[in-house]
Design a protein around this motif. Structure first.
Motif, PDB file in Angstrom:
ATOM      1  N   ALA A 270       5.838   9.744  18.088  1.00 48.64           N
ATOM      2  CA  ALA A 270       5.535   8.502  18.809  1.00 48.64           C
ATOM      3  C   ALA A 270       5.520   8.766  20.318  1.00 48.64           C
ATOM      4  O   ALA A 270       6.280   9.600  20.823  1.00 48.64           O
ATOM      5  CB  ALA A 270       6.573   7.441  18.469  1.00 48.64           C
ATOM      6  N   PRO A 271       4.659   8.060  21.062  1.00 48.10           N
ATOM      7  CA  PRO A 271       3.670   7.090  20.571  1.00 48.10           C
ATOM      8  C   PRO A 271       2.487   7.780  19.919  1.00 48.10           C
ATOM      9  O   PRO A 271       2.058   8.840  20.363  1.00 48.10           O
ATOM     10  CB  PRO A 271       3.258   6.337  21.843  1.00 48.10           C
ATOM     11  N   CYS A 272       1.963   7.172  18.868  1.00 53.69           N
ATOM     12  CA  CYS A 272       0.866   7.775  18.126  1.00 53.69           C
ATOM     13  C   CYS A 272       0.109   6.670  17.403  1.00 53.69           C
ATOM     14  O   CYS A 272       0.508   5.503  17.402  1.00 53.69           O
ATOM     15  CB  CYS A 272       1.369   8.822  17.133  1.00 53.69           C
ATOM     16  N   ILE A 273      -0.989   7.064  16.782  1.00 48.92           N
ATOM     17  CA  ILE A 273      -1.833   6.152  16.017  1.00 48.92           C
ATOM     18  C   ILE A 273      -1.919   6.671  14.589  1.00 48.92           C
ATOM     19  O   ILE A 273      -2.160   7.859  14.357  1.00 48.92           O
ATOM     20  CB  ILE A 273      -3.240   6.029  16.632  1.00 48.92           C
ATOM     21  N   VAL A 274      -1.692   5.781  13.627  1.00 52.56           N
ATOM     22  CA  VAL A 274      -1.843   6.102  12.209  1.00 52.56           C
ATOM     23  C   VAL A 274      -3.066   5.341  11.704  1.00 52.56           C
ATOM     24  O   VAL A 274      -3.101   4.114  11.748  1.00 52.56           O
ATOM     25  CB  VAL A 274      -0.596   5.713  11.404  1.00 52.56           C
ATOM     26  N   PHE A 275      -4.066   6.088  11.251  1.00 50.81           N
ATOM     27  CA  PHE A 275      -5.316   5.476  10.786  1.00 50.81           C
ATOM     28  C   PHE A 275      -5.402   5.613   9.270  1.00 50.81           C
ATOM     29  O   PHE A 275      -5.353   6.723   8.728  1.00 50.81           O
ATOM     30  CB  PHE A 275      -6.515   6.144  11.443  1.00 50.81           C
TER      31      PHE A 275
END
Length: 658
Positions: A270-275
């Protein structure tokens, strides 16, 4: 939108290679080394080529004076190993004397040359190694096989429940908003997420909280996955990508375990994006399946709901999901606190299509006559993937012709191929079939020209394309988001024009089955007008046919009409009335303009394909100029053409009347 992969280099390393072959070679080398080691430790037998004889036979030869010399080796067991040679020849022999036998004195008395030695005994370690070697080989091979199975299963002996999410860092295959075009509204709505990931304190100062999840809704090929990657590329954060089907397994509890592991990985980065792509595979409405609902998919969905909005806050983790079936998602997924924001990713309008074409044309050498605006105007309803396919097909056509540059003519051919299908010039048609096809397509075209609400004709052809023997393609002058009553009546008349032309020219008994697709289109349009759109004076503005619904088996199909028999008869009568009205309008037009029907049919037989402008020229009595190429064909010089993709069949642009 640019869906092409980034070139490999220092910033974009190639994907890791499969080490299966490397591990196999290593293990084979280890096994070969063990065998060689044992061979070195094993003492060589000097009597390997000697003839083995019994002790009695040996003593008989001694008494007969045939033995020349012997070598006696005494072992721990008391038995004596005897090897020797005969008086005549070079033949050697071996035998074993029982323990307690005084064989040496008897040999000396017989005049045999006797030599004595102690039998060499191996160490205990050598003995143990020789005895355990088969087990070591079996264990080594088993360990190698299990290790490979664990790698393929994803993460070791206890890795069956591990997440299959792949992480793309900011330096690998980076995509930004510059690579996304044609969906400006969706991009602006997601810009806030990028700002939050860059500067979370900007929103926290005023007590605001960024949405935990964003659901991208749109038709296939509109760029949902590319838009999610662009968000990660703009924010410069890790990007985890996984498909909804990767969670679902046949074993209950595995999907939930993978959800937990995915969020654990996300928390560490984190921070990150989960798609999550195609989230409808795991997020379908609970209770729609058979049984009590306590199955693997529903447990996976429950775990996903808890992770997104449970007791523990997932700070810095943004969940982005994509689907083209929002109607089947569970309501708990869409409530505030989970997927707070639903972003519609529509098919681009003419401005968006022009920008998308410009993005894909960057890597294609273009001729000066290529105009992206003209191509965008002629491709209504195309998605970003369709436009990428169109540019790719044009590049491939130019390469096949040996050109250095992709001209406007290749884009026109590619557009016709994508819209109407590839030409089947090898298909053998009789003259009667070609003639009937020409009059059939001419009937469509003449009715379209004389129906004011009809779309302009783009092209008419009698060359078989796709599954049709001929086709008239109409394109709207602008993007249409709704249809009016007069346009629907015009479309039904155009659809019936081919059948009417066959009946006028060849007679009632010679009407062919070529109008089956036209009849199907007209009937469906009339049914929708009556049962869904309230465009029947007799039935009134009432919806009689229920919307698509999900059955207990999980499949989506029509629920039918919940009406009385009398109402159903009226609906059938109204549908027939609308279709017959279109038939009568087409018959009236072709009867009044029979000379134009004949002229256009003869032109189609001569030229096979006519554009909209050429049709108007023919009907006006003008000549069609079909000159050759404007210049010599320049051979290609090492031009790199991207690989062609496949486009799924679907209705694009104006109605194509076959």
């Amino acid at each position: 939108m640019n869906n092409n992969p980034q070139p490999q280099g220092p910033e974009n390393p190639p994907p890791p290679r499969n080490n299966w072959s490397k591990s196999f070679v290593v293990w084979m080398a280890i096994i070969f080394g063990l065998v060689l080691f044992v061979q070195v430790l094993s003492p060589a037998d000097p009597n390997a080529d000697a003839t083995k004889i019994g002790y009695s036979e040996f003593m008989e030869k001694v008494d007969a004076g045939e033995v020349k010399a012997v070598n006696i080796a005494t072992g721990n067991s008391g038995n004596a190993s005897i090897s020797g040679t005969y008086n005549e020849g070079d033949e050697t022999f071996t035998t074993v004397a029982p323990a307690g036998t005084n064989v040496a004195d008897r040999l000396v008395e017989a005049g045999v040359d006797v030599q004595a030695r102690e039998e060499e005994q191996g160490s205990i370690w050598q003995y143990l190694l020789l005895q355990s070697l088969p087990f070591i080989l079996i264990l080594g091979i088993s360990f190698f096989i299990i290790r490979q199975m664990q790698k393929n299963a994803g993460g070791g002996a206890m890795g069956f429940g591990k997440s299959k999410a792949r992480m793309l860092t900011e330096n690998r295959q980076k995509v930004t908003f510059e690579d996304v075009a044609g969906i400006d509204e969706a991009r602006e709505e997601l810009q806030e997420i990028v700002e939050f990931l860059k500067d979370p304190n900007k929103f926290a100062r005023l007590g605001g909280q960024i949405p935990k999840g964003a659901l991208l809704v749109g038709s296939p090929g509109t760029g949902k996955t590319l838009l999610a990657r662009a968000i990660a590329g703009e924010a410069g954060v890790p990007f985890f990508t996984i498909s909804g089907s990767d969670f679902v397994e046949m074993f209950v509890g595995v999907g939930a375990s993978r959800v937990r592991d995915m969020f654990e990985q996300a928390k560490k980065n984190a921070p990150c994006i989960v798609f999550i792509d195609e989230i409808d595979a795991v997020g379908r409405h609970r209770g729609a399946g058979l049984g009590n609902g306590n199955d693997e998919r529903e447990q996976t969905l429950n775990q996903l709901l808890v992770e997104m909005d449970g007791f523990e806050a997932n700070e810095g983790i943004i969940i982005i999901a994509a689907t083209n079936r929002p109607d089947v998602l569970d309501p708990a997924l869409l409530r505030p606190g989970r997927f707070d924001r639903q972003v519609v990713v529509p098919r681009p309008d003419i401005e968006g299509r022009e920008k998308i074409l410009q993005v894909h044309m960057r890597k294609v050498p273009l001729a000066p006559d290529v105009d992206a605006r003209v191509i965008a105007r002629g491709t209504p309803g195309f998605s970003g993937a369709d436009l990428a396919n169109l540019v790719n097909e044009a590049a491939l056509m130019a390469a096949r012709k040996g050109k250095r540059l992709v001209a406007m003519s290749e884009f026109e051919e590619a557009k016709d191929k994508v819209m109407m299908g590839a030409e089947r010039r090898s298909m053998v048609m009789t003259e009667d079939e070609k003639k009937m096809t020409a009059y059939h397509e001419a009937g469509h075209a003449i009715v379209a020209l004389h129906e004011p609400a009809s779309d302009p004709i783009h092209k008419a052809t009698i060359i078989p394309r796709g599954r049709a023997l001929g086709m008239v393609m109409r394109l709207p002058e602008r993007d249409n988001y709704s249809y009016h009553r007069d346009k629907m009546h015009a479309n039904m008349a155009v659809a019936m024009g081919g059948r009417v032309a066959e009946e006028i020219i060849f007679g009632y008994d010679k009407v062919s089955s070529g109008a089956s697709g036209d009849i199907q289109y007209a009937t469906k349009l009339a049914r929708d007008m009556v049962t869904q759109w309230g465009m029947s004076d007799e039935m009134g503005p009432i919806q009689y046919e229920e919307q698509q619904g999900e059955t207990f088996l999980g499949y989506s199909q029509s629920q039918g009409m919940n009406v009385s028999q009398e109402t159903a008869r009226k609906i059938d009568a109204e549908i027939r009335k609308l279709v017959e009205t279109g038939y009568d309008r087409a018959k009236q037009v072709l009867t009044d303009h029979g000379d134009e029907l004949e002229t256009l049919a003869q032109a189609l037989l001569e030229y096979e394909t006519l554009s909209g402008d050429e049709i108007k020229t023919v009907l006006a009595g003008g000549e069609i100029d079909r000159g050759g190429p404007t210049g010599p064909v320049i051979p290609a010089a090492g031009s790199s053409i991207p690989k062609a993709g496949k486009r799924k069949p679907g209705g694009i642009g104006g109605p194509a009347t076959a």
